[in-house]
Write a protein that holds these residues in place. Structure first.
Motif, PDB file in Angstrom:
ATOM      1  N   ASP A   1      19.400 -78.693  24.297  1.00 55.81           N
ATOM      2  CA  ASP A   1      20.450 -77.689  24.154  1.00 55.81           C
ATOM      3  C   ASP A   1      21.086 -77.761  22.758  1.00 55.81           C
ATOM      4  O   ASP A   1      21.735 -78.755  22.430  1.00 55.81           O
ATOM      5  CB  ASP A   1      21.514 -77.950  25.232  1.00 55.81           C
ATOM      6  CG  ASP A   1      22.603 -76.884  25.229  1.00 55.81           C
ATOM      7  OD1 ASP A   1      22.731 -76.152  24.218  1.00 55.81           O
ATOM      8  OD2 ASP A   1      23.323 -76.785  26.238  1.00 55.81           O
TER       9      ASP A   1
ATOM     10  N   HIS B   1      23.622 -76.516  21.594  1.00 57.90           N
ATOM     11  CA  HIS B   1      25.080 -76.661  21.602  1.00 57.90           C
ATOM     12  C   HIS B   1      25.464 -78.140  21.631  1.00 57.90           C
ATOM     13  O   HIS B   1      26.561 -78.515  21.241  1.00 57.90           O
ATOM     14  CB  HIS B   1      25.702 -75.976  22.826  1.00 57.90           C
ATOM     15  CG  HIS B   1      25.431 -74.494  22.901  1.00 57.90           C
ATOM     16  ND1 HIS B   1      25.892 -73.604  21.974  1.00 57.90           N
ATOM     17  CD2 HIS B   1      24.729 -73.765  23.801  1.00 57.90           C
ATOM     18  CE1 HIS B   1      25.505 -72.377  22.302  1.00 57.90           C
ATOM     19  NE2 HIS B   1      24.784 -72.453  23.410  1.00 57.90           N
ATOM     20  N   ILE B   2      24.564 -78.986  22.139  1.00 60.00           N
ATOM     21  CA  ILE B   2      24.861 -80.414  22.278  1.00 60.00           C
ATOM     22  C   ILE B   2      24.135 -81.254  21.232  1.00 60.00           C
ATOM     23  O   ILE B   2      24.699 -82.164  20.645  1.00 60.00           O
ATOM     24  CB  ILE B   2      24.496 -80.902  23.702  1.00 60.00           C
ATOM     25  CG1 ILE B   2      25.361 -80.179  24.742  1.00 60.00           C
ATOM     26  CG2 ILE B   2      24.674 -82.422  23.826  1.00 60.00           C
ATOM     27  CD1 ILE B   2      24.988 -80.481  26.181  1.00 60.00           C
TER      28      ILE B   2
ATOM     29  N   LYS C   1      24.703 -81.201  33.502  1.00 62.96           N
ATOM     30  CA  LYS C   1      26.006 -81.792  33.834  1.00 62.96           C
ATOM     31  C   LYS C   1      26.472 -81.362  35.219  1.00 62.96           C
ATOM     32  O   LYS C   1      27.471 -81.865  35.718  1.00 62.96           O
ATOM     33  CB  LYS C   1      27.047 -81.382  32.794  1.00 62.96           C
ATOM     34  CG  LYS C   1      26.725 -81.913  31.401  1.00 62.96           C
ATOM     35  CD  LYS C   1      27.823 -81.552  30.425  1.00 62.96           C
ATOM     36  CE  LYS C   1      27.457 -82.058  29.029  1.00 62.96           C
ATOM     37  NZ  LYS C   1      28.447 -81.735  28.005  1.00 62.96           N
TER      38      LYS C   1
ATOM     39  N   THR D   1      27.087 -88.162  28.096  1.00 58.04           N
ATOM     40  CA  THR D   1      26.024 -87.165  28.017  1.00 58.04           C
ATOM     41  C   THR D   1      25.634 -86.781  26.593  1.00 58.04           C
ATOM     42  O   THR D   1      24.464 -86.827  26.219  1.00 58.04           O
ATOM     43  CB  THR D   1      26.431 -85.863  28.750  1.00 58.04           C
ATOM     44  OG1 THR D   1      27.005 -86.217  29.986  1.00 58.04           O
ATOM     45  CG2 THR D   1      25.236 -84.978  28.958  1.00 58.04           C
ATOM     46  N   ASP D   2      26.621 -86.394  25.812  1.00 56.05           N
ATOM     47  CA  ASP D   2      26.289 -85.883  24.486  1.00 56.05           C
ATOM     48  C   ASP D   2      25.663 -86.961  23.608  1.00 56.05           C
ATOM     49  O   ASP D   2      24.683 -86.716  22.903  1.00 56.05           O
ATOM     50  CB  ASP D   2      27.536 -85.278  23.820  1.00 56.05           C
ATOM     51  CG  ASP D   2      27.988 -84.012  24.546  1.00 56.05           C
ATOM     52  OD1 ASP D   2      27.462 -83.747  25.654  1.00 56.05           O
ATOM     53  OD2 ASP D   2      28.859 -83.302  24.023  1.00 56.05           O
TER      54      ASP D   2
ATOM     55  N   ASN E   1      21.744 -86.956  22.193  1.00 59.01           N
ATOM     56  CA  ASN E   1      21.435 -87.054  20.769  1.00 59.01           C
ATOM     57  C   ASN E   1      20.551 -88.254  20.447  1.00 59.01           C
ATOM     58  O   ASN E   1      19.604 -88.139  19.686  1.00 59.01           O
ATOM     59  CB  ASN E   1      22.722 -87.079  19.943  1.00 59.01           C
ATOM     60  CG  ASN E   1      23.268 -85.666  19.722  1.00 59.01           C
ATOM     61  OD1 ASN E   1      22.775 -84.934  18.863  1.00 59.01           O
ATOM     62  ND2 ASN E   1      24.244 -85.271  20.523  1.00 59.01           N
TER      63      ASN E   1
END
Ligand code: ASP
Ligand code: MG
Length: 404
Positions: free
Chosen positions: A181, A183-184, A257, A387-388, A392
């Protein structure tokens, strides 16, 4: 050529974006093509409507919820038709019922059974752009149904299949399907071509870019799908039968999530207990994902499993109210978790993917709660707050490698 073009909620979120979409549709038309546009509700409309309903009744009837939610898409199509008229283009907006999108009666998760094409073809022949409300249909009683969150993608693909369209374009707020994603994970890369199967895995494991059902349908009816941005001219991602996968063994990372785990504690250690519990859940159409069984205290065992966040309360209520008959001591849940999955058709022939994943998480000092593997995917459950960082680190591990 006949194009089905679907524009998601973010692509029609406000006046400027509605006008922008009208212009994109106009360009396709002026290039000599016919267009059926499928629209989502504007921006956060669906969430807002859900909230509104819950403020009035914490457990609204599903039929009435569908009646309410379908209005979001109806607003979009009317506005789009007005926007097209303002630039001199003839169009007609149609709800799911007007088109004749026939579905099952399971409100909130209805399945498309058939689509009437007469009205749309009639309008196309009269050179109208046809604008269809996504996400909705009607059951055999004529009641309004909705197809589940993200269902406009499914409407678009189903229409493309029914109308035998040349291409189905899904316009969104990112430039295509990414390795994670965007966005992440800022370093994620756009994928140019991906196979139906890999896309199916990514979607079902939580990549939000396409609804899972739409990919299933595209695969079944061989609909050529393109995912692209409504805000840029970039080419997008083509989803089709065979993608060239020689150079990659991992195609992408899915981040979800919207998961929760449930632990059923103190289950009698005898045959048939898991069957009882999971068939009770299946009866209520609750989809269970990762399952872990462990030894409990004394003569008992514990079973933990994950469900979609949206099903958590239903599952908990069901288990709690059947505690006696299902034969366990207690049940608890955790909704502060997330699932990260590494997906790739080439994984079956490469060893070491699991250990690379675990190494990436270890180097970020992120604890793994549950693990599940199959031939082409590995999923781990982690704390929501990680999560983020996890996404990464894991992405870096797999996608900064030199191409093979
Ligand atoms: N408006 C619906 C939703 O938010 C359907 C869609 O956007 O595809 O889930
Ligand atoms: Mg969507």
């Amino acid at each position: 050529m006949l194009y089905v073009q679907k524009f998601g909620g973010s692509s029609v979120a406000d006046k400027e974006r509605v006008l922008n979409v009208a212009n994109r549709v106009a360009q396709t038309v002026s290039a000599g093509h016919k267009v059926v546009a499928v629209l989502s509700a504007q921006g956060d409309t669906t969430d807002d409507l859900l909230k509104k309903a819950r403020e009035i009744n914490s457990n609204p009837s599903k039929r009435e919820l569908d009646m309410l939610l379908a209005t979001g898409e109806q607003q979009s199509i009317a506005l789009m038709s007005m926007a097209l008229a303002a630039i001199g283009l003839p169009s007609v907006s149609l709800t799911g019922q007007q088109v004749g999108i026939h579905t099952s009666s399971s409100h909130g998760m209805a399945r498309i059974r058939s689509i009437d094409t007469e009205r749309i073809n009639y309008e196309l022949e009269r050179s109208n752009i046809v604008i269809v409300a996504g996400f909705q249909g009607m059951d055999r009683y004529g009641d309004i149904t909705t197809l589940g969150r993200g269902g406009s993608d499914t409407t678009a693909v189903a229409l493309a299949a029914a109308l035998n369209a040349d291409l189905c374009e899904i316009y969104t707020d990112v430039e295509g399907v990414y390795t994670a994603d965007p966005h992440i994970v800022k370093n994620s890369k756009k994928i140019d071509v991906i196979s139906y199967d890999e896309m199916l895995d990514l979607a079902s494991l939580g990549a939000k870019v396409l609804a899972t059902r739409s990919v299933e349908m595209a695969k079944k009816y061989r609909v050529n799908l393109v995912v692209r941005s409504s805000m840029s001219r970039a080419e997008g991602t083509l989803v089709k039968e065979e993608a060239k996968v020689e150079s990659t063994y991992v195609s992408g990372l899915a981040i979800d999530k919207d998961v929760a785990s449930i632990s059923v504690i103190g289950i009698k250690n005898e045959p048939g207990m898991a069957y009882k519990i999971f068939s009770a859940l299946a009866k209520e159409k609750i989809v269970v994902d990762i399952i872990l069984q462990s030894i409990g205290r004394g003569e008992t065992k514990d079973i933990s499993f994950t469900v979609n966040l949206g099903d958590l309360h239903k599952a908990m209520d069901l288990l709690q109210s059947n505690r006696q008959s299902l034969g366990f001591e207690r049940v608890s849940y955790d909704d502060n978790i997330a699932k990260i999955s590494v997906v790739g058709a080439g994984m079956a022939t490469h060893s070491g993917v699991a250990s690379m994943l675990f190494e990436a998480l270890f180097s970020a000092r992120i604890n793994i709660m549950m693990i599940s593997t199959s031939e082409i995917k590995i999923s781990v459950l982690i704390d929501n707050k990680d999560t983020d960082a996890a996404a990464n680190y894991v992405h870096e591990k797999f996608f900064s490698l030199p191409a093979r």
